[in-house]
Design a protein around this motif. Sequence first.
Motif, PDB file in Angstrom:
ATOM      1  N   GLN A 137       0.839  -1.192   0.000  1.00 45.92           N
ATOM      2  CA  GLN A 137       0.000   0.000   0.000  1.00 45.92           C
ATOM      3  C   GLN A 137       0.878   1.248   0.000  1.00 45.92           C
ATOM      4  OE1 GLN A 137      -2.553  -0.154   3.408  1.00 45.92           O
ATOM      5  NE2 GLN A 137      -3.598  -2.036   2.790  1.00 45.92           N
ATOM      6  N   ILE A 161       0.170   5.116   1.186  1.00 48.68           N
ATOM      7  CA  ILE A 161      -0.805   5.955   1.884  1.00 48.68           C
ATOM      8  C   ILE A 161      -0.411   7.425   1.721  1.00 48.68           C
ATOM      9  CG2 ILE A 161      -1.989   6.369   4.067  1.00 48.68           C
ATOM     10  CD1 ILE A 161      -2.338   3.548   2.941  1.00 48.68           C
ATOM     11  N   ASP A 203      -3.106  12.553   3.519  1.00 49.75           N
ATOM     12  CA  ASP A 203      -4.441  12.663   4.116  1.00 49.75           C
ATOM     13  C   ASP A 203      -5.014  11.325   4.558  1.00 49.75           C
ATOM     14  OD1 ASP A 203      -4.966  11.462   1.712  1.00 49.75           O
ATOM     15  OD2 ASP A 203      -6.292  13.038   0.939  1.00 49.75           O
ATOM     16  N   SER A 255      -5.536   8.642   2.617  1.00 47.47           N
ATOM     17  CA  SER A 255      -6.180   7.900   1.531  1.00 47.47           C
ATOM     18  C   SER A 255      -5.154   7.023   0.815  1.00 47.47           C
ATOM     19  CB  SER A 255      -6.833   8.860   0.547  1.00 47.47           C
ATOM     20  OG  SER A 255      -5.842   9.670  -0.073  1.00 47.47           O
ATOM     21  N   ARG A 256      -5.647   6.101   0.011  1.00 54.31           N
ATOM     22  CA  ARG A 256      -4.759   5.231  -0.763  1.00 54.31           C
ATOM     23  C   ARG A 256      -4.263   5.979  -2.001  1.00 54.31           C
ATOM     24  NH1 ARG A 256      -5.453  -0.411   0.164  1.00 54.31           N
ATOM     25  NH2 ARG A 256      -4.081  -0.725  -1.623  1.00 54.31           N
ATOM     26  N   GLN A 269      -2.845   2.580  -7.087  1.00 57.98           N
ATOM     27  CA  GLN A 269      -3.996   2.142  -7.876  1.00 57.98           C
ATOM     28  C   GLN A 269      -3.577   0.962  -8.747  1.00 57.98           C
ATOM     29  OE1 GLN A 269      -5.367   5.139 -10.599  1.00 57.98           O
ATOM     30  NE2 GLN A 269      -3.492   5.112 -11.838  1.00 57.98           N
ATOM     31  N   TYR A 325       4.446  10.576   2.195  1.00 60.40           N
ATOM     32  CA  TYR A 325       3.720   9.352   1.844  1.00 60.40           C
ATOM     33  C   TYR A 325       4.366   8.162   2.555  1.00 60.40           C
ATOM     34  CZ  TYR A 325       1.304  11.916  -1.817  1.00 60.40           C
ATOM     35  OH  TYR A 325       0.515  12.817  -2.485  1.00 60.40           O
ATOM     36  N   SER A 377       0.255   1.294   8.136  1.00 66.08           N
ATOM     37  CA  SER A 377      -0.876   0.544   7.579  1.00 66.08           C
ATOM     38  C   SER A 377      -0.792  -0.912   7.979  1.00 66.08           C
ATOM     39  CB  SER A 377      -0.878   0.655   6.051  1.00 66.08           C
ATOM     40  OG  SER A 377       0.221  -0.031   5.515  1.00 66.08           O
TER      41      SER A 377
END
Length: 543
Positions: free
Chosen positions: A63, A65, A68, A70-71, A74, A97, A129
């Motif tokens: 992941q 992150i 903020d 969010s992921r 993609q 990040y 995460s």
Amino acid sequence: MLAAAAGLLVGLFCVLLGPVTPASAHAALVASDPSNGTIVPDAPNKVTLTFSESVQLVSGKIQVIAPDGSRADQGEPQAAAGTVTVPLRSGVGRGTYLVSYRVVSADSHPVAGSLTFSVGAASTPPSESAGTESVDPVVRALIPVGKYLGYAGLVLLIGPVLVLALLWPHRLSRRGASRLVWTGVGLVLGSTVLALWLQAPYTTGTGLFGVSGDDLQDVLGSTFGAVMLVRLGVIVAAGFLLRPLLRGEGGESKADLALLGVLGVAALATWPLTGHPAASPVAGVSVVVDAIHLAAVSVWLGGLVMLVGFLLRRANERELGAILPIWSRWAATAVAALIIAGSVQALIEVASFKGLYASTYGQLILVKIGLAAVVIAMAAVSRRLVRSRAAETGPGPLRRIVLAELAVTAVVLGVTAALVQIPPPRTASAAESGATSTTISQTITDKSVSLQVDVFPATVGNNSLHLYAYTPDNKPLPVVEWTATAALPAKGIEPIEVPLLRITDFHAIGDIALPAAGEWTFKFTVRTSDIDQSTLTMTAKIS
């Protein structure tokens, strides 16, 4: 059999206490793009992770992150050998990040960790995460126990089958020996099924019973799962061919015995294909050598079990007179193969003399060598007893020395099972080099400019400089003209001009050859308008 039973218990004790720390990853993250802790001027469209050996992905465990929460990733990450590429969505904002990852190394161990990078300016990193869970302690303890049982199964399978096929007196019943072989088959099958089950929580970081159907499916679809399924198939097929041999019906043919030998070689190869040899820098050599090592141990120790458990108690003097010289030659050959194969494999995995005494893996290798030396000395004594049977020494002394051999070799198996959970020095050194960044990153400021300076690799020779200019409130600051110099006053090296190339309004790069180690002084002049400029100075240790 008390000594052998004691050895078995001590061997299991070694397994349980060997990996007392969490199982370490046997691959290492050696590089990333963007690099850990760096600030990049523009948002990248992907994150690249480079490992010291090839890895396989774990579903949902990589992941990125955003600041903020969010992921930012993609699509699906892609793995090619030791490189993992994680695509990022467009339009990600400024700030820090967090990249978290959990993959499986070539030797079937999970590799987990995290790193950060910043776009434009640093900010408070997102919280950790769910990608880097540790290994459940129950799972961690059961894995080497399962491996030990698998090794024990090989011993009870290969050595006894060879003795039954080539040395067993026809007049003796095979019932007890057959039960021993079927026990070996059961141990190998059971340990393989257990390994398949344990690999799921080991890989994902869940508990022993937190395994889902998708987790098991992922394991079965991996290289590890494929090798385990091959092992199951080979052992089941061998079981059918073993039935006439174990019953003593005389129905086994030379073709069946030859096929049984082929299946035995195939089964042996599945052990190194899921362990350290598969990730070796010379994997072909390591796999073959490790298979020979396992075969030698299985023949030697399995034959000893047959001798002490059956032949020395049931065979008569004439039969023992024919069997023992042949077995003695087998044992000598197995010991020679064991020493050669073990030495080659240790040289590959330890990689240096320091690794032999300065690492847990190397220290266990030394313990194993010491125990092996004891067993070899016992084998030499038993060989002399075999040769002196003409003096009618009787089977008693020989049986006692063989029992002692069994006890010590059971402990050796325990040390071996513990070793597979410990990273060898060659991968530990890769982890250290990967964890140590040679990039110097500093931020120097005055009342109007905040300048981020990256020097790579910060060693004598060619170096690259990256300069990022921001306002004091961390907004990109357009720069009209950049200049830079580097000097080493302690060694009389006068300022050397660094040619700079403007990449964006607030980003410039340059290259310079630094001729000596020491505390270098870098001076930067940043002109932001016709009348406004700042001169900033920093020192950096170049090694």
